[in-house]
Each structure stands twice: as structure tokens, then as C-alpha cells.
Design an enzyme around this catalytic site. Structure first.
Site, PDB file in Angstrom:
ATOM      1  N   HIS A  32       0.824  -1.196   0.000  1.00  0.00           N
ATOM      2  CA  HIS A  32       0.000   0.000   0.000  1.00  0.00           C
ATOM      3  C   HIS A  32       0.867   1.259   0.000  1.00  0.00           C
ATOM      4  O   HIS A  32       1.552   1.545   0.979  1.00  0.00           O
ATOM      5  CB  HIS A  32      -0.887  -0.041   1.253  1.00  0.00           C
ATOM      6  CG  HIS A  32      -1.850   1.084   1.366  1.00  0.00           C
ATOM      7  ND1 HIS A  32      -1.772   2.030   2.355  1.00  0.00           N
ATOM      8  CD2 HIS A  32      -2.925   1.417   0.599  1.00  0.00           C
ATOM      9  CE1 HIS A  32      -2.764   2.889   2.218  1.00  0.00           C
ATOM     10  NE2 HIS A  32      -3.477   2.542   1.162  1.00  0.00           N
ATOM     11  N   GLU A  59       1.002  -0.785  -4.893  1.00  0.00           N
ATOM     12  CA  GLU A  59      -0.178   0.065  -5.015  1.00  0.00           C
ATOM     13  C   GLU A  59       0.231   1.504  -5.254  1.00  0.00           C
ATOM     14  O   GLU A  59       1.120   2.039  -4.575  1.00  0.00           O
ATOM     15  CB  GLU A  59      -1.029  -0.023  -3.738  1.00  0.00           C
ATOM     16  CG  GLU A  59      -2.457   0.445  -3.946  1.00  0.00           C
ATOM     17  CD  GLU A  59      -2.819   1.751  -3.269  1.00  0.00           C
ATOM     18  OE1 GLU A  59      -3.902   2.290  -3.560  1.00  0.00           O
ATOM     19  OE2 GLU A  59      -2.023   2.255  -2.458  1.00  0.00           O
ATOM     20  N   ASP A  61      -1.400   5.521  -6.058  1.00  0.00           N
ATOM     21  CA  ASP A  61      -2.509   6.460  -6.243  1.00  0.00           C
ATOM     22  C   ASP A  61      -2.048   7.528  -7.223  1.00  0.00           C
ATOM     23  O   ASP A  61      -0.892   7.982  -7.153  1.00  0.00           O
ATOM     24  CB  ASP A  61      -2.868   7.143  -4.914  1.00  0.00           C
ATOM     25  CG  ASP A  61      -3.374   6.155  -3.876  1.00  0.00           C
ATOM     26  OD1 ASP A  61      -4.246   5.343  -4.212  1.00  0.00           O
ATOM     27  OD2 ASP A  61      -2.882   6.203  -2.735  1.00  0.00           O
ATOM     28  N   HIS A  74      -1.153  10.345  -2.908  1.00  0.00           N
ATOM     29  CA  HIS A  74      -2.459   9.923  -2.400  1.00  0.00           C
ATOM     30  C   HIS A  74      -3.454  11.072  -2.348  1.00  0.00           C
ATOM     31  O   HIS A  74      -4.601  10.954  -2.795  1.00  0.00           O
ATOM     32  CB  HIS A  74      -2.308   9.318  -0.998  1.00  0.00           C
ATOM     33  CG  HIS A  74      -3.629   9.010  -0.359  1.00  0.00           C
ATOM     34  ND1 HIS A  74      -4.318   9.927   0.417  1.00  0.00           N
ATOM     35  CD2 HIS A  74      -4.420   7.904  -0.406  1.00  0.00           C
ATOM     36  CE1 HIS A  74      -5.446   9.396   0.821  1.00  0.00           C
ATOM     37  NE2 HIS A  74      -5.535   8.158   0.340  1.00  0.00           N
ATOM     38  N   GLU A 165      -4.664   3.253  -8.539  1.00  0.00           N
ATOM     39  CA  GLU A 165      -5.927   3.925  -8.219  1.00  0.00           C
ATOM     40  C   GLU A 165      -5.987   5.307  -8.846  1.00  0.00           C
ATOM     41  O   GLU A 165      -5.071   6.115  -8.690  1.00  0.00           O
ATOM     42  CB  GLU A 165      -6.086   4.059  -6.691  1.00  0.00           C
ATOM     43  CG  GLU A 165      -7.384   4.770  -6.350  1.00  0.00           C
ATOM     44  CD  GLU A 165      -7.655   4.921  -4.862  1.00  0.00           C
ATOM     45  OE1 GLU A 165      -6.875   4.380  -4.042  1.00  0.00           O
ATOM     46  OE2 GLU A 165      -8.628   5.607  -4.525  1.00  0.00           O
TER      47      GLU A 165
HETATM   48  O1  G3P Z   1      -6.661   1.638  -2.723  1.00  0.00           O
HETATM   49  C1  G3P Z   1      -6.934   0.908  -1.583  1.00  0.00           C
HETATM   50  C2  G3P Z   1      -6.792   1.848  -0.495  1.00  0.00           C
HETATM   51  O2  G3P Z   1      -5.557   2.442  -0.740  1.00  0.00           O
HETATM   52  C3  G3P Z   1      -7.876   2.867  -0.540  1.00  0.00           C
HETATM   53  O3  G3P Z   1      -7.669   3.835   0.377  1.00  0.00           O
HETATM   54  O4  G3P Z   1      -7.246   6.149   0.897  1.00  0.00           O
HETATM   55  O5  G3P Z   1      -5.396   4.513   1.063  1.00  0.00           O
HETATM   56  O6  G3P Z   1      -6.235   5.217  -1.156  1.00  0.00           O
HETATM   57  P1  G3P Z   1      -6.577   4.976   0.275  1.00  0.00           P
HETATM   58 CA    CA Z   2      -5.218   3.799  -2.743  1.00  0.00          CA
END
Ligand code: G3P
Ligand code: CA
Length: 335
Positions: A32, A59, A61, A74, A165
Site C-alpha cells: 500500500h 499500489e 494512487d 495519495h 488507483e
Molecule cells: O486503494 C486501496 C486503499 O488504498 C484505498 O484507500 O485512501 O489509502 O487510497 P486509500
Molecule cells: Ca489507494
């Protein structure tokens, strides 16, 4: 289950390794924001560490700059993870928010990235993590992250995928920016095109995922599930969590990404998971379930250790993947 749904579930299970339907693969370890429990989120070093720690996916963003570049960050603003207040005081005066979408990439290049600040703004969100004062990082572009991952895949001879994302679809739209089309263009350039490629695209915005599909993308998609009272999007999560909502998701996505509380409600005195019906319902439709966000330093009240949480989610509820700030610990648990 109708025959077509069953066949779809079976095919997906073969592809994804869903438990209970076909050969069960190991759950995905999704780093993450990189190995963000150890290094500032979404930095190249955090991604490198996640790769070295054995994560299956990195992961990322994404937010688009004013001049149309995708940067890995993020928040829609630069305030909590960069030194934008020092570099552009005239644009952050009086506590103003510095929106990524109002900056060109050349301006973002002038910033240092650092550990996430907490709500007060003076201290780190996670005080035990990488020191907030060490500002030796930068905000990378999507291309830089892909260069890094593909390079490490070659030198370490292990294929780590990307789990991307698209943030703030509606905010981008209101500024006339389309991060989805740009994302497809960049991924195509890096050879990511097919559902079998090591890529998942995730979004809280159902419209963004549908846009991706309408634009002809064959990449795997995940509908993230939040709560309506978070007020982050006009997507109706109350509906999407229902059996009818999950059925609708199965028309445009391959999986769901719920947060922990939507899957687990507690643990019995004998150590059994108290789970909602979400995972079972999703699996019956052939949807993979990837849960966010597992943090060794922020545990739910009903567990004492990270391993207990992993036992509940991976061995009892049997989700198909977890987003974690501590990929090394999930890898160790699975071994
Ligand atoms: O993308 C999964 C998780 O990361 C969603 O929450 O706010 O950490 O992007 P966030
Ligand atoms: Ca995310």
C-alpha cells in the site's frame, strides 16, 4: 447461480486463484503506497523496498497535474506529504490548500516529499515511522514508478505488478482533466494491455471504472468500497454493498476493495472471525476481494497482534488479497 455467472466465476477463479472454486492461489500481497510502514508513502525508495520485501503488487494512487502528467500521490493536495508551504508560500498562505491539479509538473519537481503529517500539521501521522524531518524524497511520476518496477523485475527476476488507483475522478472532471485516458495511454506504452497482465485498476468512483471499460481497456478492474458519509464521491456505497450492488459491480469490474470493517466486525472469545456476508456474496459472483488497509501499527480493537488479524482475514474469511503498509510481515505470515 446462472450458468453464465458460474462460468465467469470459474474462469476468474482459475485466473485469480479464488478459494472455494478452483485451485486456491496465495492471497495477493499489495504494498500500500509502497512499503509505506518503513519509508514515506509513494516514493521510489518505498516502492523499491516493497519489491525487495516480496510484495506481489505495488499500489499507486494517481493525480493529474495542471499540464496533464500523472503523479503518484495519495492526496489531491500537496500540503500533508510535501514541503509546498516552504517552496510556494504565496500559494499556500493562510492555510490554503495546494491542489496538485493547480500545479505543473515542473513546479512539483521543486518539492521534497516526506512522511505524512498528522491532522495537527506539526507532527507525523504515524510518529514511529520514518522521521518527518528527513525530506530527501520527491513526488514521482507514473512513468518513473513503472520504469523502476519494470527495471527491478528484470534485475531481481521476479514480476511485481502494479495496482493503480485513479483518485478524485469528479475533481479532475470539474477541471477538464481525464486521468483515465492518460493512464491507458501510459500503460499501453509500458506494455500493459490485457486482463492477464499484472495490473489492476481500482477506483472509488464507479464512473471512472466504467469510463475505463468504455474506452476499451481490457485490464482488470476493482471497485473500491467506502462509506457514503466519507463524502469523497457521489458513488453510492450503501447500494454497492448489497447483493444487487455487487451484481452491478460484476458487470464492469473483476473485484471489490472493501475496507476492513466492511468484512470483519470482530472476533469471538474462541478466536473465530465475526464476518459480514460481503466476501461470500462477492465470491459467488466471481468477484475477487482485496481488503484495505492492514497496518501493523494501527490494529483493530479486537486483535492484539498483526498475525491475529492476518489469521482472521487470510485463513478464516479467505480474502483474495490485502493492501498493507507492511508487506514483509504479510509475506512472512504466508510462508
Ligand atoms: O486503494 C486501496 C486503499 O488504498 C484505498 O484507500 O485512501 O489509502 O487510497 P486509500
Ligand atoms: Ca489507494
Amino acid at each position: 447461480m446462472p450458468v453464465s455467472s458460474f462460468l465467469r466465476a470459474l474462469l476468474l477463479s482459475l485466473l485469480l486463484g479464488l478459494p472455494g472454486l478452483a485451485s486456491a492461489g496465495d492471497p495477493l500481497v499489495i504494498a500500500h503506497r509502497g512499503a509505506s510502514g518503513y519509508l514515506p508513502e509513494h516514493t521510489l525508495p518505498a516502492a523499491t523496498l516493497a519489491h525487495a520485501q516480496g510484495a506481489d503488487f505495488l499500489e499507486l494512487d494517481l493525480v493529474m497535474t495542471r499540464d496533464g502528467h500523472l503523479v503518484v500521490i495519495h492526496d489531491l493536495t500537496l500540503n500533508t506529504t510535501t514541503n509546498v508551504q516552504e517552496v510556494f508560500p504565496e500559494r499556500t498562505g493562510g492555510g490554503s490548500k495546494a491542489w496538485v491539479m493547480d500545479f505543473d509538473l515542473a513546479e512539483i519537481r521543486q518539492l521534497s516529499a516526506h512522511e505524512r503529517r498528522g491532522r495537527s500539521g506539526d507532527t507525523a501521522a504515524f510518529p514511529e515511522r520514518f522521521p518527518l524531518s528527513r525530506q530527501i524524497f520527491q513526488v514521482p511520476t507514473l512513468e518513473e514508478m513503472l520504469d523502476l518496477v519494470q527495471g527491478l523485475n528484470q534485475t531481481l527476476q521476479r514480476e511485481v505488478g502494479v495496482y493503480i488507483e485513479v483518485k478524485g475522478w469528479e475533481a479532475h472532471q470539474s477541471r477538464g482533466l481525464n486521468p483515465v485516458l492518460k493512464l491507458m495511454e501510459v500503460l499501453d506504452r509500458y506494455g500493459y494491455r490485457e486482463s492477464t497482465d499484472p495490473v489492476w485498476i481500482q477506483s472509488f468512483d464507479d464512473v471512472a471504472l466504467q469510463e475505463l471499460r468504455q474506452a476499451g481497456s481490457r485490464l482488470k478492474r476493482v471497485q473500491l468500497l467506502g462509506e457514503n458519509n466519507w463524502r469523497m464521491t457521489s458513488t453510492d456505497f450503501d447500494f454497492l454493498k448489497t447483493p444487487e450492488g455487487l451484481q452491478a459491480i460484476s458487470g464492469y469490474a473483476d473485484g471489490i476493495g472493501p475496507w476492513i470493517n466492511q468484512v470483519l466486525t470482530g472476533r469471538s472469545s474462541s478466536g473465530e472471525a465475526q464476518a459480514t456476508s460481503l466476501v461470500e456474496e462477492a465470491h459467488s459472483l466471481g468477484l475477487a476481494v482485496h481488503v484495505y488497509t492492514l497496518r501493523q501499527d494501527r490494529l483493530p480493537r479486537y486483535v492484539d497482534t498483526f498475525e491475529e488479524l492476518l489469521e482472521l482475514l487470510l485463513n478464516q474469511v479467505r480474502v483474495d488479497g490485502v493492501f498493507t503498509d507492511h508487506p514483509d510481515q504479510v509475506v512472512r505470515f504466508l510462508k
